[in-house]
Design a protein around this motif. Structure first.
Motif, PDB file in Angstrom:
ATOM      1  N   TRP A   1      43.912  24.157  40.654  1.00  0.00           N
ATOM      2  CA  TRP A   1      43.271  25.124  40.048  1.00  0.00           C
ATOM      3  C   TRP A   1      44.033  26.059  39.191  1.00  0.00           C
ATOM      4  O   TRP A   1      45.354  26.570  39.893  1.00  0.00           O
ATOM      5  N   ASN A   2      43.700  26.487  37.887  1.00  0.00           N
ATOM      6  CA  ASN A   2      44.697  27.397  37.163  1.00  0.00           C
ATOM      7  C   ASN A   2      43.824  28.839  36.709  1.00  0.00           C
ATOM      8  O   ASN A   2      42.848  28.438  36.028  1.00  0.00           O
ATOM      9  N   ALA A   3      44.367  29.802  37.157  1.00  0.00           N
ATOM     10  CA  ALA A   3      43.709  30.956  36.902  1.00  0.00           C
ATOM     11  C   ALA A   3      44.449  31.462  35.523  1.00  0.00           C
ATOM     12  O   ALA A   3      45.688  31.261  35.461  1.00  0.00           O
ATOM     13  N   LYS A   4      43.625  31.837  34.624  1.00  0.00           N
ATOM     14  CA  LYS A   4      44.299  32.493  33.326  1.00  0.00           C
ATOM     15  C   LYS A   4      43.546  33.736  33.083  1.00  0.00           C
ATOM     16  O   LYS A   4      42.402  34.008  33.186  1.00  0.00           O
ATOM     17  N   CYS A   5      44.494  35.119  32.645  1.00  0.00           N
ATOM     18  CA  CYS A   5      43.956  36.268  32.251  1.00  0.00           C
ATOM     19  C   CYS A   5      43.729  36.036  30.636  1.00  0.00           C
ATOM     20  O   CYS A   5      44.356  35.219  30.066  1.00  0.00           O
TER      21      CYS A   5
ATOM     22  N   SER B   1      39.358  33.902  42.823  1.00  0.00           N
ATOM     23  CA  SER B   1      40.027  32.801  41.822  1.00  0.00           C
ATOM     24  C   SER B   1      41.408  32.970  41.807  1.00  0.00           C
ATOM     25  O   SER B   1      41.895  31.792  41.841  1.00  0.00           O
ATOM     26  N   ILE B   2      42.053  34.120  42.014  1.00  0.00           N
ATOM     27  CA  ILE B   2      43.432  34.342  42.199  1.00  0.00           C
ATOM     28  C   ILE B   2      43.966  33.714  43.159  1.00  0.00           C
ATOM     29  O   ILE B   2      44.885  32.755  43.128  1.00  0.00           O
ATOM     30  N   ILE B   3      43.289  33.818  44.415  1.00  0.00           N
ATOM     31  CA  ILE B   3      43.785  33.059  45.658  1.00  0.00           C
ATOM     32  C   ILE B   3      43.619  31.749  45.455  1.00  0.00           C
ATOM     33  O   ILE B   3      44.473  30.731  45.882  1.00  0.00           O
ATOM     34  N   LEU B   4      42.422  31.065  45.004  1.00  0.00           N
ATOM     35  CA  LEU B   4      42.337  29.729  44.840  1.00  0.00           C
ATOM     36  C   LEU B   4      43.435  29.016  44.135  1.00  0.00           C
ATOM     37  O   LEU B   4      43.861  27.976  44.342  1.00  0.00           O
ATOM     38  N   SER B   5      43.794  29.808  42.914  1.00  0.00           N
ATOM     39  CA  SER B   5      44.888  29.121  42.027  1.00  0.00           C
ATOM     40  C   SER B   5      46.121  29.292  42.723  1.00  0.00           C
ATOM     41  O   SER B   5      47.023  28.291  42.453  1.00  0.00           O
TER      42      SER B   5
END
Length: 145
Positions: free
Chosen positions: A45-49, A35-39
């Motif tokens: 794409w937005n990755a959120k912790c 997911s981090i790489i995709l973002s």
């Protein structure tokens, strides 16, 4: 403070990548590095912790799916130490509030594996309903925001 969604950064990505699910969930929930790489590679794409106060508890990935142009939640995970405490639902509600701000009144989609009963219950608890669609061998769900 409660649930907060924070951008993945160089300061938190490693800790976020090391969050874990239960062994039986590993085939269902994609690894966080994916997911981090995709973002990082795709602007859509937005990755959120996901934080509960100052404690990192999960990760999510949302955006516009390229093939269908649908706004959707692609990934959602809560670390095994924090599952079953209602934090997933609080995080999902926080995400839906964010989506309303970013995209206005829209239909927001996700997919769920037929084996992932806990995710199905979570999504239904915040208003997602099944469509007749299948995507990536998973059932498509939608909520009107």
């Amino acid at each position: 403070m409660g649930i907060m969604l924070k951008q993945v950064t160089k300061e938190n990505w490693y800790e976020c990548n090391n969050l874990e699910v239960y062994k039986e969930q590993e085939g269902i929930v994609a690894p966080n590095y994916n997911s981090i790489i995709l973002s990082l590679l795709y602007e859509n794409w937005n990755a959120k912790c996901i934080y509960e106060d100052d404690i990192l508890i999960g990760l999510l990935l949302y955006g516009i799916e390229e093939d269908t142009s649908k706004p959707m939640l692609l990934r959602f995970m809560i670390d095994k130490k924090f599952q079953g405490k209602g934090l997933g639902k609080k995080a999902m509600l926080k995400l839906l509030d964010l989506i309303k701000v970013e995209y206005s009144n829209i239909k927001f989609y996700t997919t769920v594996s037929p084996q992932n009963i806990s995710a199905k219950k979570l999504y239904e608890s915040v208003g997602f309903e099944y469509t007749d669609e299948i995507m990536w061998d998973e059932n498509v769900m939608v909520v009107q925001l």
